[in-house]
Design a protein around this motif. Structure first.
Motif, PDB file in Angstrom:
ATOM      1  N   SER A 118      -6.376  10.475 -15.262  1.00 31.12           N
ATOM      2  CA  SER A 118      -6.215  11.096 -14.085  1.00 31.12           C
ATOM      3  C   SER A 118      -6.925  12.331 -13.350  1.00 31.12           C
ATOM      4  CB  SER A 118      -5.340  10.572 -12.913  1.00 31.12           C
ATOM      5  OG  SER A 118      -4.379  11.972 -13.585  1.00 31.12           O
ATOM      6  N   ASP A 119      -7.320  12.629 -14.201  1.00 29.74           N
ATOM      7  CA  ASP A 119      -7.925  14.578 -15.073  1.00 29.74           C
ATOM      8  C   ASP A 119      -8.721  14.555 -14.820  1.00 29.74           C
ATOM      9  OD1 ASP A 119      -6.588  16.732 -13.868  1.00 29.74           O
ATOM     10  OD2 ASP A 119      -6.879  17.692 -16.265  1.00 29.74           O
ATOM     11  N   ASN A 158     -11.546  13.742  -6.708  1.00 30.84           N
ATOM     12  CA  ASN A 158     -11.979  12.860  -5.542  1.00 30.84           C
ATOM     13  C   ASN A 158     -13.026  11.566  -6.571  1.00 30.84           C
ATOM     14  OD1 ASN A 158     -12.716  11.181  -3.541  1.00 30.84           O
ATOM     15  ND2 ASN A 158     -14.682  12.184  -2.594  1.00 30.84           N
ATOM     16  N   GLY A 159     -12.191  12.023  -7.758  1.00 29.87           N
ATOM     17  CA  GLY A 159     -13.214  10.716  -8.938  1.00 29.87           C
ATOM     18  C   GLY A 159     -11.607  10.055  -9.643  1.00 29.87           C
ATOM     19  N   GLN A 160     -12.031   9.314 -10.770  1.00 29.88           N
ATOM     20  CA  GLN A 160     -11.245   8.140 -11.535  1.00 29.88           C
ATOM     21  C   GLN A 160     -11.509   7.643 -12.493  1.00 29.88           C
ATOM     22  OE1 GLN A 160     -11.211   4.586  -7.932  1.00 29.88           O
ATOM     23  NE2 GLN A 160     -11.924   3.736 -10.175  1.00 29.88           N
ATOM     24  N   LYS A 161     -10.738   7.943 -13.624  1.00 25.36           N
ATOM     25  CA  LYS A 161     -11.316   7.439 -15.173  1.00 25.36           C
ATOM     26  C   LYS A 161     -10.132   6.202 -15.235  1.00 25.36           C
ATOM     27  CE  LYS A 161     -12.721   8.354 -19.313  1.00 25.36           C
ATOM     28  NZ  LYS A 161     -13.791   7.639 -19.915  1.00 25.36           N
ATOM     29  N   LYS A 198      -1.217  -3.044 -16.287  1.00 25.37           N
ATOM     30  CA  LYS A 198      -2.319  -2.215 -15.737  1.00 25.37           C
ATOM     31  C   LYS A 198      -1.647  -0.919 -14.879  1.00 25.37           C
ATOM     32  CE  LYS A 198      -5.426  -6.590 -15.509  1.00 25.37           C
ATOM     33  NZ  LYS A 198      -6.387  -7.415 -14.720  1.00 25.37           N
ATOM     34  N   ILE A 199      -2.112  -0.118 -15.156  1.00 25.60           N
ATOM     35  CA  ILE A 199      -1.247   1.109 -15.084  1.00 25.60           C
ATOM     36  C   ILE A 199      -2.105   1.969 -14.119  1.00 25.60           C
ATOM     37  CG2 ILE A 199       0.800   3.167 -14.957  1.00 25.60           C
ATOM     38  CD1 ILE A 199       1.488   0.248 -15.494  1.00 25.60           C
ATOM     39  N   ILE A 200      -2.086   2.389 -12.548  1.00 27.32           N
ATOM     40  CA  ILE A 200      -2.851   3.365 -11.922  1.00 27.32           C
ATOM     41  C   ILE A 200      -2.112   4.708 -12.031  1.00 27.32           C
ATOM     42  CG2 ILE A 200      -4.104   4.046 -10.076  1.00 27.32           C
ATOM     43  CD1 ILE A 200      -5.003   1.484 -10.065  1.00 27.32           C
ATOM     44  N   HIS A 201      -2.866   6.305 -12.425  1.00 32.35           N
ATOM     45  CA  HIS A 201      -1.874   7.412 -11.889  1.00 32.35           C
ATOM     46  C   HIS A 201      -2.735   7.474 -11.056  1.00 32.35           C
ATOM     47  CE1 HIS A 201      -1.088  11.848 -12.416  1.00 32.35           C
ATOM     48  NE2 HIS A 201       0.057  10.619 -12.778  1.00 32.35           N
ATOM     49  N   VAL A 202      -1.875   7.831  -9.072  1.00 31.80           N
ATOM     50  CA  VAL A 202      -2.886   8.059  -8.256  1.00 31.80           C
ATOM     51  C   VAL A 202      -2.073   9.598  -8.505  1.00 31.80           C
ATOM     52  CG1 VAL A 202      -3.066   8.113  -6.243  1.00 31.80           C
ATOM     53  CG2 VAL A 202      -3.288   6.252  -7.440  1.00 31.80           C
ATOM     54  N   ASP A 203      -3.104  10.967  -8.055  1.00 34.97           N
ATOM     55  CA  ASP A 203      -2.899  12.686  -7.611  1.00 34.97           C
ATOM     56  C   ASP A 203      -3.582  13.049  -6.764  1.00 34.97           C
ATOM     57  OD1 ASP A 203      -1.734  14.833  -8.642  1.00 34.97           O
ATOM     58  OD2 ASP A 203      -3.084  15.254 -10.366  1.00 34.97           O
ATOM     59  N   MET A 204      -3.414  13.176  -6.052  1.00 34.26           N
ATOM     60  CA  MET A 204      -3.776  13.871  -4.708  1.00 34.26           C
ATOM     61  C   MET A 204      -4.446  15.226  -5.090  1.00 34.26           C
ATOM     62  SD  MET A 204      -3.384  11.541  -2.671  1.00 34.26           S
ATOM     63  CE  MET A 204      -4.371  12.620  -1.230  1.00 34.26           C
ATOM     64  N   GLY A 229      -7.510  11.128   5.544  1.00 32.46           N
ATOM     65  CA  GLY A 229      -8.433  12.453   5.825  1.00 32.46           C
ATOM     66  C   GLY A 229      -7.822  13.641   4.486  1.00 32.46           C
ATOM     67  N   LEU A 230      -7.685  12.592   3.282  1.00 31.96           N
ATOM     68  CA  LEU A 230      -7.458  13.941   2.055  1.00 31.96           C
ATOM     69  C   LEU A 230      -8.165  13.101   1.045  1.00 31.96           C
ATOM     70  CD1 LEU A 230      -3.713  15.597   2.350  1.00 31.96           C
ATOM     71  CD2 LEU A 230      -5.925  16.566   2.622  1.00 31.96           C
ATOM     72  N   THR A 231      -8.092  13.974  -0.038  1.00 32.58           N
ATOM     73  CA  THR A 231      -8.967  12.852  -1.150  1.00 32.58           C
ATOM     74  C   THR A 231      -8.415  12.781  -2.224  1.00 32.58           C
ATOM     75  OG1 THR A 231     -10.068  14.857  -2.317  1.00 32.58           O
ATOM     76  CG2 THR A 231     -11.765  14.131  -0.842  1.00 32.58           C
ATOM     77  N   ALA A 232      -7.903  11.956  -3.212  1.00 34.12           N
ATOM     78  CA  ALA A 232      -7.227  11.702  -3.806  1.00 34.12           C
ATOM     79  C   ALA A 232      -7.987  11.496  -5.674  1.00 34.12           C
ATOM     80  CB  ALA A 232      -6.187  10.399  -3.891  1.00 34.12           C
ATOM     81  N   SER A 233      -7.174  11.874  -6.580  1.00 35.92           N
ATOM     82  CA  SER A 233      -8.160  11.343  -8.262  1.00 35.92           C
ATOM     83  C   SER A 233      -7.093  10.128  -8.759  1.00 35.92           C
ATOM     84  CB  SER A 233      -8.837  12.345  -8.982  1.00 35.92           C
ATOM     85  OG  SER A 233      -9.143  13.236  -7.961  1.00 35.92           O
TER      86      SER A 233
END
Length: 364
Positions: free
Chosen positions: A156-157, A162-165, A7-13, A138-142
């Motif tokens: 992630s794109d 400010n969302g996720q898939k 289970k891999i998560i890619h977090v992108d500010m 105070g910043l959003t990430a996807s």
């Protein structure tokens, strides 16, 4: 094929540098903003979403950015501040897993297959991580969530900002079949255009070609395209990423048209590269000279020797040969030197990791 449930998560500010500037200066919120230089030699390092609506993006010249968006506000980058916030974000990541692979200050892969919270759902975990980032900085990430790094990064794109898939295992095939080929890992602009000429526009088109066809037209990369369109991408999350190259470069205030002046600049670049190699105890066999012309066209020239080099004198000698290898097209705005085939890379004779099938079912 070996089976492995990952289970891999890619977090992108979201628009990280620009968002930090808007966070620290509320007067900039909601306004088109570019981090970088807006002068004759300036380049956009990052653009806010308000600026992106006008077509402003990173690596664009400051002059062109101003033409596209006359109201654009330029601010100078503050990398110490960006690193400070990036460190806080990574501390959050490590509360959930030790398998964190930073790609840059604003993005990272997390393997949460076995996470510290015991939470079975990677989707819920990604949502919690994003909420923690927002509360802390105070910043959003996807975020993108799937069975391998390739799919997680694409995901992630999808719902930025400010969302996720999530792409669970049972949806991987259908997702890939509809994907444009230019979004596949390893398909750049030139390769995409070649695929278009061969009638390959989507994942379904790519999937219809056998491995021999792809290898014939794309060489060694053909086998990669054959696997990746089938969801096979077994690269693990690497907590300590080993750099594949180390380099140094400089952009000049005025374009250079004489090789003599360029050699003076290359000497300083080679000296800086020697320092960077020494601080990391690295050496390399391949030296690449990077040349960016005044029209922003990029050219690289490389040489691979039989032994590792790390000293300024050797680096500069080879860079000089590469500079004179062929005539320059026009004046030059940037020069760079990098070393690859480093002494940290794995022995190519080592056995390759097994491919991992993604047709698995577990709680996402």
């Amino acid at each position: 094929m070996a089976e492995e449930s990952r289970k891999i998560i890619h977090v992108d500010m979201d628009a990280f540098y620009a968002s930090v500037e808007q966070l620290d200066n509320p007067e900039l919120k909601g306004k088109p903003l570019a981090v970088g230089g807006g002068g004759a030699r300036g380049v956009v390092a990052a653009a806010s979403y308000e600026a992106r609506k006008f077509g402003v993006h990173s690596a664009m010249s400051g002059q062109l950015a101003r033409k596209k968006c006359p109201e654009l506000i330029f601010v100078s980058p503050r990398f110490n501040r960006y690193r400070e916030i990036s460190h806080s974000i990574r501390e959050i990541f490590f509360e959930y897993t030790d398998l964190v692979e930073p790609l840059s200050l604003d993005e990272a892969y997390l393997d949460v297959s076995q996470n510290k919270t015991g939470m079975p759902s990677a989707t819920l975990l990604a949502r919690e991580i994003r909420q923690r980032i927002l509360k802390t900085t105070g910043l959003t990430a996807s975020a993108g969530i799937s069975v391998n790094k390739f799919l997680a990064k694409i995901a992630s794109d999808v719902n930025k900002p400010n969302g996720q898939k999530t792409i669970p295992p049972e949806e991987v095939h259908d997702f890939l079949m509809q994907l444009e080929v230019r979004k596949f890992f390893g398909v750049g602009k030139v390769t995409a255009e070649k695929m278009y000429r061969l009638g390959i526009f989507t994942g379904a088109d790519l999937h219809s070609k056998d491995e021999d066809f792809l290898t014939t037209h794309f060489g060694n990369s053909g086998a990669h395209y054959y696997k990746v369109v089938r969801g096979i991408h077994n690269s693990p999350v690497q907590p300590s990423r080993i750099p594949k190259s180390i380099g140094a470069e400089r952009t000049f205030r005025e374009n250079l048209s004489s090789e003599i002046f360029m050699l003076e600049k290359l000497e300083g670049i080679a000296e800086e590269l020697e320092k960077r190699l020494g601080s990391k105890d690295r050496a390399g066999k391949t030296i690449t000279l990077k040349i960016k012309y005044s029209d922003f066209q990029l050219q690289t020239r490389s040489h691979t020797g039989g032994h590792f080099v790390s000293k300024k004198a050797e680096i500069l000698a080879i860079a000089r040969e590469l500079l004179y290898q062929q005539p320059l097209r026009e004046s030059v705005r940037l020069l760079g030197i990098s070393l690859s085939n480093l002494n940290t890379e794995q022995d190519s004779s080592a056995p390759a990791a097994e491919d991992v099938s993604v047709q698995l079912r577990f709680d996402f």
